[in-house]
Design a protein around this motif. Sequence first.
Motif, mmCIF file in Angstrom:
data_model
loop_
_atom_site.group_PDB
_atom_site.id
_atom_site.type_symbol
_atom_site.label_atom_id
_atom_site.label_comp_id
_atom_site.label_asym_id
_atom_site.label_seq_id
_atom_site.Cartn_x
_atom_site.Cartn_y
_atom_site.Cartn_z
ATOM 1 N N MET A 1 0.823 -1.182 0.000
ATOM 2 C CA MET A 1 0.000 0.000 0.000
ATOM 3 C C MET A 1 0.873 1.255 0.000
ATOM 4 O O MET A 1 0.717 2.107 -0.835
ATOM 5 C CB MET A 1 -0.914 -0.055 1.235
ATOM 6 N N ILE A 2 1.789 1.338 0.961
ATOM 7 C CA ILE A 2 2.671 2.503 1.041
ATOM 8 C C ILE A 2 3.614 2.528 -0.157
ATOM 9 O O ILE A 2 3.922 3.587 -0.687
ATOM 10 C CB ILE A 2 3.440 2.504 2.377
ATOM 11 N N ILE A 3 4.018 1.362 -0.607
ATOM 12 C CA ILE A 3 4.897 1.291 -1.781
ATOM 13 C C ILE A 3 4.199 1.880 -2.999
ATOM 14 O O ILE A 3 4.810 2.614 -3.781
ATOM 15 C CB ILE A 3 5.334 -0.168 -2.044
ATOM 16 N N LYS A 4 2.889 1.594 -3.144
ATOM 17 C CA LYS A 4 2.160 2.136 -4.289
ATOM 18 C C LYS A 4 2.048 3.647 -4.198
ATOM 19 O O LYS A 4 2.133 4.339 -5.213
ATOM 20 C CB LYS A 4 0.784 1.490 -4.387
ATOM 21 N N LEU A 5 1.859 4.164 -2.986
ATOM 22 C CA LEU A 5 1.823 5.619 -2.823
ATOM 23 C C LEU A 5 3.172 6.236 -3.174
ATOM 24 O O LEU A 5 3.238 7.271 -3.845
ATOM 25 C CB LEU A 5 1.472 5.977 -1.380
ATOM 26 N N GLU A 6 4.246 5.603 -2.734
ATOM 27 C CA GLU A 6 5.576 6.104 -3.059
ATOM 28 C C GLU A 6 5.824 6.055 -4.566
ATOM 29 O O GLU A 6 6.435 6.964 -5.134
ATOM 30 C CB GLU A 6 6.634 5.302 -2.307
ATOM 31 N N LEU A 7 5.324 4.989 -5.208
ATOM 32 C CA LEU A 7 5.470 4.899 -6.666
ATOM 33 C C LEU A 7 4.718 6.028 -7.370
ATOM 34 O O LEU A 7 5.228 6.620 -8.330
ATOM 35 C CB LEU A 7 4.963 3.549 -7.171
ATOM 36 N N LEU A 8 3.503 6.329 -6.892
ATOM 37 C CA LEU A 8 2.739 7.414 -7.499
ATOM 38 C C LEU A 8 3.418 8.762 -7.276
ATOM 39 O O LEU A 8 3.479 9.594 -8.195
ATOM 40 C CB LEU A 8 1.317 7.439 -6.946
ATOM 41 N N GLN A 9 3.935 8.992 -6.068
ATOM 42 C CA GLN A 9 4.648 10.233 -5.807
ATOM 43 C C GLN A 9 5.909 10.315 -6.674
ATOM 44 O O GLN A 9 6.228 11.368 -7.226
ATOM 45 C CB GLN A 9 5.030 10.338 -4.338
ATOM 46 N N GLY A 10 6.617 9.207 -6.782
ATOM 47 C CA GLY A 10 7.805 9.160 -7.632
ATOM 48 C C GLY A 10 7.467 9.432 -9.087
ATOM 49 O O GLY A 10 8.172 10.177 -9.775
ATOM 50 N N PHE A 11 6.370 8.841 -9.565
ATOM 51 C CA PHE A 11 5.935 9.067 -10.942
ATOM 52 C C PHE A 11 5.632 10.541 -11.170
ATOM 53 O O PHE A 11 6.022 11.117 -12.182
ATOM 54 C CB PHE A 11 4.698 8.222 -11.254
ATOM 55 N N ARG A 12 4.923 11.142 -10.203
ATOM 56 C CA ARG A 12 4.559 12.551 -10.338
ATOM 57 C C ARG A 12 5.820 13.423 -10.408
ATOM 58 O O ARG A 12 5.906 14.335 -11.228
ATOM 59 C CB ARG A 12 3.682 12.967 -9.171
ATOM 60 N N LYS A 13 6.827 13.139 -9.578
ATOM 61 C CA LYS A 13 8.076 13.911 -9.588
ATOM 62 C C LYS A 13 8.809 13.743 -10.918
ATOM 63 O O LYS A 13 9.282 14.718 -11.513
ATOM 64 C CB LYS A 13 8.977 13.468 -8.438
ATOM 65 N N VAL A 14 8.901 12.498 -11.363
ATOM 66 C CA VAL A 14 9.589 12.232 -12.637
ATOM 67 C C VAL A 14 8.857 12.926 -13.785
ATOM 68 O O VAL A 14 9.470 13.514 -14.675
ATOM 69 C CB VAL A 14 9.693 10.708 -12.885
ATOM 70 N N TYR A 15 7.535 12.862 -13.757
ATOM 71 C CA TYR A 15 6.726 13.463 -14.815
ATOM 72 C C TYR A 15 6.952 14.972 -14.876
ATOM 73 O O TYR A 15 7.179 15.532 -15.955
ATOM 74 C CB TYR A 15 5.253 13.140 -14.564
ATOM 75 N N TRP A 16 6.900 15.651 -13.710
ATOM 76 C CA TRP A 16 7.094 17.099 -13.700
ATOM 77 C C TRP A 16 8.543 17.460 -14.060
ATOM 78 O O TRP A 16 8.787 18.476 -14.718
ATOM 79 C CB TRP A 16 6.708 17.682 -12.344
ATOM 80 N N ASN A 17 9.476 16.627 -13.657
ATOM 81 C CA ASN A 17 10.866 16.854 -14.032
ATOM 82 C C ASN A 17 11.017 16.723 -15.547
ATOM 83 O O ASN A 17 11.707 17.521 -16.191
ATOM 84 C CB ASN A 17 11.766 15.863 -13.294
ATOM 85 N N PHE A 18 10.360 15.721 -16.105
ATOM 86 C CA PHE A 18 10.376 15.528 -17.559
ATOM 87 C C PHE A 18 9.796 16.753 -18.271
ATOM 88 O O PHE A 18 10.373 17.260 -19.241
ATOM 89 C CB PHE A 18 9.582 14.272 -17.938
ATOM 90 N N LEU A 19 8.625 17.227 -17.806
ATOM 91 C CA LEU A 19 8.004 18.402 -18.440
ATOM 92 C C LEU A 19 8.911 19.627 -18.336
ATOM 93 O O LEU A 19 9.029 20.409 -19.288
ATOM 94 C CB LEU A 19 6.649 18.703 -17.802
ATOM 95 N N HIS A 20 9.546 19.784 -17.182
ATOM 96 C CA HIS A 20 10.443 20.924 -16.993
ATOM 97 C C HIS A 20 11.600 20.868 -17.997
ATOM 98 O O HIS A 20 11.901 21.861 -18.681
ATOM 99 C CB HIS A 20 10.970 20.932 -15.552
ATOM 100 N N ASN A 21 12.263 19.718 -18.077
ATOM 101 C CA ASN A 21 13.393 19.580 -19.003
ATOM 102 C C ASN A 21 12.946 19.642 -20.460
ATOM 103 O O ASN A 21 13.652 20.209 -21.303
ATOM 104 C CB ASN A 21 14.138 18.269 -18.736
ATOM 105 N N TYR A 22 11.795 19.076 -20.760
ATOM 106 C CA TYR A 22 11.272 19.111 -22.135
ATOM 107 C C TYR A 22 10.996 20.556 -22.552
ATOM 108 O O TYR A 22 11.323 20.970 -23.660
ATOM 109 C CB TYR A 22 10.011 18.265 -22.213
#
Length: 187
Positions: A1-22
Motif C-alpha cells: 500500500m505505502i509502496i504504491k503511494l511512493e510509486l505514485l509520488q515518484g511518478f509525479r516527480k519524474v513526470y514534472w521533471n520531464f516536463l520541466h526539461n522538455y
Amino acid sequence: MIIKLELLQGFRKVYWNFLHNYHKHVKLDMEGVFQLGIKTNYMLDHYIFHYFSSYIEYKDELLRSHRETIDVLSVPIIPLSASMAVLPIVGTLDTYRAKKVQERTLNQIASLKLQKIIIDLSGVAFMDTAVVGHLFRIVEGIGLLGCKAIITGIRPEIANTMIELGIPFTEKVDTKATLQQALEEYK
C-alpha cells in the motif's frame, strides 16, 4: 500500500521533471505545459481516489469476515449427547457478544433439538450489569424452546451483581458450582 503511494509520488516527480526539461529544450508554450499538468494531476488524483476507495472496501469486507468468524468461534456449543450440550463462555461478555450468544445459542438449541444445555461462566472475566440481565433473558428464551439451562461457574462478582439487580435466577434455572459437578449429575 505505502509502496504504491511512493510509486505514485515518484511518478509525479519524474513526470514534472520531464516536463520541466522538455520545456527547456523544446520551448513549449507555458499554457500547453500547464494544461497537460492539470490533466495529468486530475488523472492521477482520480486513480488514487478510486484505488483507496477499493482498498478501504476490501479491508472493511475482510474485517467483517473476520468478525463473523470470531462471532461463530466465540459461542462454541459442544454437544455431549443427542440431547445435551455445553456452552463454555470465556473472556469479557459485553452487550454485543451477549446478543451473539443469544442468537447462536437459540438457533443451535433448535437445530440440535437439545433438552439440556450447560452454560459455563467460569471463564468469564467481566460481565457488566446490563449483560447479567440479558443473560437471564437468554435463559428464559432457552426455556421457551423446551430446553433446560444449567448455569455453572458463577463468580462472586457476578453473583453480587445479580443480587444487587434483584434477579431471581435460581427459580428459573439450575446452578452448579462447577462444570464438573453438572456433568456428574447429568450424565
